[in-house]
Design a protein around this motif. Structure first.
Motif, mmCIF file in Angstrom:
data_model
loop_
_atom_site.group_PDB
_atom_site.id
_atom_site.type_symbol
_atom_site.label_atom_id
_atom_site.label_comp_id
_atom_site.label_asym_id
_atom_site.label_seq_id
_atom_site.Cartn_x
_atom_site.Cartn_y
_atom_site.Cartn_z
ATOM 1 N N CYS A 29 0.835 -1.194 0.000
ATOM 2 C CA CYS A 29 0.000 0.000 0.000
ATOM 3 C C CYS A 29 0.873 1.249 0.000
ATOM 4 O O CYS A 29 2.059 1.185 0.266
ATOM 5 C CB CYS A 29 -0.924 -0.018 1.204
ATOM 6 N N HIS A 32 2.259 3.256 3.580
ATOM 7 C CA HIS A 32 2.090 2.152 4.522
ATOM 8 C C HIS A 32 1.536 2.689 5.838
ATOM 9 O O HIS A 32 1.699 3.850 6.164
ATOM 10 C CB HIS A 32 3.434 1.479 4.805
ATOM 11 N N ARG A 33 0.888 1.811 6.569
ATOM 12 C CA ARG A 33 0.438 2.181 7.925
ATOM 13 C C ARG A 33 1.290 1.394 8.914
ATOM 14 O O ARG A 33 1.005 0.246 9.243
ATOM 15 C CB ARG A 33 -1.052 1.857 8.090
ATOM 16 N N CYS A 91 4.168 -2.938 8.251
ATOM 17 C CA CYS A 91 2.932 -2.299 7.802
ATOM 18 C C CYS A 91 1.747 -3.139 8.270
ATOM 19 O O CYS A 91 1.685 -4.335 7.996
ATOM 20 C CB CYS A 91 2.909 -2.126 6.294
ATOM 21 N N CYS A 94 -0.374 -4.236 4.691
ATOM 22 C CA CYS A 94 0.133 -5.161 3.665
ATOM 23 C C CYS A 94 1.223 -6.087 4.191
ATOM 24 O O CYS A 94 1.653 -6.986 3.484
ATOM 25 C CB CYS A 94 0.641 -4.381 2.449
#
Ligand SMILES: [Zn+2]
Length: 174
Positions: A29, A32-33, A91, A94
């Motif tokens: 993604c 990223h998170r 992340c 993902c």
């Protein structure tokens, strides 16, 4: 190949637990998170510091000194000497790996206040690594602190101080 799966719900970073979703086949993604993946192997802070000291390389010795200096209180808040005892930046969406995190400092409420990167010896500054850690710190409302120990500490602190993209990074020379 349609992907109808919903992203996982936002995860609050609780004091010592935040599991990354394990779905490495998803497309990466952007952005990223980032979250923290705690170590798989459980050790006390004292055990981890001792095992880092047993490694005898400058990087491991500096990591041990920095964790001691910051009074890390929970073994899951620091990386140990072997892969399974390390804490990673991952992340939460993902599963992308962002690298090892040396340790974190928590505030009185138990939330991550500082993500600490330790550099020993020549103290080479890795801007890509620090920027990635800063992305995670920003998302957590935390700061990145670099702790430097060794011959290149002063020079490395100057490199960070003169990099506009790293202006929020805190530096301590041990
Ligand atoms: Zn991602």
């Amino acid at each position: 190949m349609a992907d109808n799966s919903k992203p996982p719900p936002p995860t609050l970073l609780t004091p010592h637990v935040s599991e990354a979703s394990s779905s490495p086949l998803k497309a990466p993604c952007n952005p990223h998170r980032w979250g923290l993946k705690p170590p798989i192997q459980k050790h006390s802070v004292a055990q981890k510091i001792q095992r880092l000291r047993n490694q005898e390389d400058l990087g491991s010795l500096a990591e041990a000194a920095a964790a001691e200096h910051n009074n890390v209180t929970h073994g899951d808040d620091m990386s140990g000497a072997n892969a399974a005892s390390k804490m990673y930046q991952v992340c939460m969406v993902c599963g992308a790996m962002g690298g090892e995190i040396d340790h974190v400092n928590r505030n009185a409420a138990g939330l991550v206040a500082e993500i600490v990167e330790v550099k020993g010896g020549k103290c080479n500054v890795n801007k890509v690594q620090l920027l990635r850690q800063k992305e995670m710190a920003d998302a957590l409302g935390a700061k990145v602190r670099v702790k430097l120990q060794g011959v290149g500490a002063q020079r490395a602190s100057e490199v960070i101080a003169n990099a506009p993209e790293l202006k929020d990074v805190l530096v301590t020379i041990l």
